[in-house]
Design a protein around this motif. Sequence first.
Motif, PDB file in Angstrom:
ATOM      1  N   GLY A  87       0.823  -1.224  -0.030  1.00  0.00           N
ATOM      2  CA  GLY A  87      -0.057   0.137  -0.018  1.00  0.00           C
ATOM      3  C   GLY A  87       0.824   1.331   0.049  1.00  0.00           C
ATOM      4  N   LEU A  88       0.467   2.335  -0.974  1.00  0.00           N
ATOM      5  CA  LEU A  88       1.316   3.489  -1.243  1.00  0.00           C
ATOM      6  C   LEU A  88       0.112   4.585  -0.713  1.00  0.00           C
ATOM      7  N   SER A  89       0.697   5.784  -0.035  1.00  0.00           N
ATOM      8  CA  SER A  89      -0.334   6.776   0.087  1.00  0.00           C
ATOM      9  C   SER A  89       0.569   8.147  -0.525  1.00  0.00           C
ATOM     10  N   PHE A  90       0.073   8.835  -1.397  1.00  0.00           N
ATOM     11  CA  PHE A  90       0.313  10.412  -1.479  1.00  0.00           C
ATOM     12  C   PHE A  90      -0.292  11.124  -0.659  1.00  0.00           C
ATOM     13  N   ALA A  91      -0.080  12.547  -0.670  1.00  0.00           N
ATOM     14  CA  ALA A  91      -0.897  13.308   0.374  1.00  0.00           C
ATOM     15  C   ALA A  91      -2.302  12.891   0.534  1.00  0.00           C
ATOM     16  N   ALA A 149      -5.231   8.527   6.208  1.00  0.00           N
ATOM     17  CA  ALA A 149      -3.908   7.954   6.253  1.00  0.00           C
ATOM     18  C   ALA A 149      -3.831   6.585   6.631  1.00  0.00           C
ATOM     19  N   VAL A 150      -4.641   6.467   7.718  1.00  0.00           N
ATOM     20  CA  VAL A 150      -4.792   5.100   8.531  1.00  0.00           C
ATOM     21  C   VAL A 150      -5.228   4.196   7.598  1.00  0.00           C
ATOM     22  N   ALA A 151      -6.335   4.689   6.833  1.00  0.00           N
ATOM     23  CA  ALA A 151      -6.857   3.448   5.955  1.00  0.00           C
ATOM     24  C   ALA A 151      -5.778   3.229   4.835  1.00  0.00           C
ATOM     25  N   ALA A 152      -5.143   4.172   4.311  1.00  0.00           N
ATOM     26  CA  ALA A 152      -4.179   3.773   3.392  1.00  0.00           C
ATOM     27  C   ALA A 152      -3.046   2.977   3.780  1.00  0.00           C
ATOM     28  N   LEU A 153      -2.466   3.118   4.874  1.00  0.00           N
ATOM     29  CA  LEU A 153      -1.240   2.536   5.508  1.00  0.00           C
ATOM     30  C   LEU A 153      -1.437   1.760   6.698  1.00  0.00           C
ATOM     31  N   ALA A 189       5.275   9.995  -2.006  1.00  0.00           N
ATOM     32  CA  ALA A 189       4.346   8.762  -1.527  1.00  0.00           C
ATOM     33  C   ALA A 189       5.194   8.436  -0.243  1.00  0.00           C
ATOM     34  N   VAL A 190       4.149   7.646   0.591  1.00  0.00           N
ATOM     35  CA  VAL A 190       4.775   6.951   1.738  1.00  0.00           C
ATOM     36  C   VAL A 190       4.233   5.729   1.658  1.00  0.00           C
ATOM     37  N   MET A 191       5.049   4.723   2.211  1.00  0.00           N
ATOM     38  CA  MET A 191       4.790   3.304   2.047  1.00  0.00           C
ATOM     39  C   MET A 191       5.642   2.449   3.222  1.00  0.00           C
ATOM     40  N   LYS A 192       5.159   1.504   3.530  1.00  0.00           N
ATOM     41  CA  LYS A 192       5.501   0.626   4.659  1.00  0.00           C
ATOM     42  C   LYS A 192       6.890   0.182   4.318  1.00  0.00           C
ATOM     43  N   GLN A 193       7.925   0.106   5.380  1.00  0.00           N
ATOM     44  CA  GLN A 193       9.458  -0.158   5.083  1.00  0.00           C
ATOM     45  C   GLN A 193       9.311  -1.682   5.341  1.00  0.00           C
ATOM     46  N   GLU A 194       9.724  -2.534   4.035  1.00  0.00           N
ATOM     47  CA  GLU A 194       9.919  -3.893   4.067  1.00  0.00           C
ATOM     48  C   GLU A 194      10.838  -4.214   5.099  1.00  0.00           C
ATOM     49  N   GLY A 195      10.707  -5.446   6.137  1.00  0.00           N
ATOM     50  CA  GLY A 195      11.753  -5.850   6.634  1.00  0.00           C
ATOM     51  C   GLY A 195      12.101  -5.018   7.930  1.00  0.00           C
TER      52      GLY A 195
END
Length: 462
Positions: free
Chosen positions: A360-364, A371-375, A399-405
């Motif tokens: 999942g990625l989120s721009f502004a 933001a919670v729904a997206a990430l 964009a913002v995304m979860k860091q893998e690992g």
Amino acid sequence: MAYAPIAVGAVLGLLVLRGLVWIVRYVAADGPMRQSIRQAGRIRRRWKRFAQMAGLSATDRMPTALASLATTDASKQPKPRVLVPTLKVKPDRYGVIARARCLPKVGLEEFQRAAPYIADAWGCTRVSVLPDGPGYVRIRAVRTDPLLTPTEHVPTGEALEELAVWSLGLDEYAQPVAVSLSDVPGVTVAGLPGYGKTSLINRFICDMAPSPAVQFAVADGKVSTTDAGDYADLTDRLFAFVGDDLEEANALFKRLVALREDRSTCLKNVLGVKNVWHSGLSASWPLTVLVIDEAHTYFRDHKGSDRETKRLAALAAENARLVEDLVKKGRSVGILVVLATQKSTGDAIPTFIRDVCPVGLSFAQKTADAAVAALGDDIRNWPDANPVHLQEPSYVGVAVMKQEGRPGFLRIRTPYVPDADAARVATNSTHLTRDPADLLIHVAGQATMRDFLTKRDTGTAA
């Protein structure tokens, strides 16, 4: 002694050669790179002094063997030595990358604590310290903020060596960020209009288009015809396209669910595996990508009691069920669904679809709830990375995304793909466009496919 002049000459020659290499490299570099080269030189010259001031040194009280032999007075011990980690510095356009060797009591934690001092001393906006193999740390220092520096991506038009990797852009330390698509059933992309969602997907299509092992279908809820909207330049590389008409979208989703069922039925017999990712993608069994842009168009719950509203509500409900099928069952047969919407809340992308997508990625975003729904709820614990802070025009494309690992989130500067380049890639790869259903019949054989489909329809398939 006869060799002394030769040795001195050799040393001087090496120094002159090294200086010439530095001058040539410096002259050939552009402005930002020259600044980084000068910065790297200052860091090397001042490192020994700075490291001691920043607490990145160790005291060795044990004299060396040579020092012990040189001491004639037993009452006088050699002075303790102050050891400083060795440092190798490499410049790039954004700053420097340094690799330091750890010492006893000067390891990763000590370097991370000193990161703010390193940033100040090196004249950088931010510094990252990460492990770099046993006994080493990697210091990434950026002088200019990559998130505030717009970038362009010019597709090469050549097929990628690794199709299971989606290159996204640069993180806040100017390091390349990519996400693995192997065994990934779905990707969600959220964000305010005009902040980079479609540009991100355009880059993905442009990079993958030169390979016959990837085929694309697009449902774009912003437009009604193929000659309008953000995908107009890429139409020739799409085996299917629909606009905002719910019936046309429903027909496309049914078509892809049928493909999923047919692939599932004959996967093991044709490829000899239960998961296409175990054998690899090919032109005859390509990764089939369904892009659903403005996804809320197709899933929105229509309220009303009149006939037309009820018809639209029924279509939207069935669309959600069909896409759920693709996301939950399409992974092993090589089907990927990319859903883009402004807010990936449950009314835009049903949670039974959204929560199955591992990437999942989120721009502004305007609100914390969006933001919670997206990430995910964990974004509340990382306020600096929250996409609600990306609403400034300078953050278009970030964009913002979860860091893998690793814990936390990444902020990524995604590049813009010029329309002319997108059109060029699509035109040059038009001949590769194929309907995956036709390819399946070809690879499995018409008689074999009839047998598989008969077994599937009668419920006797293995």
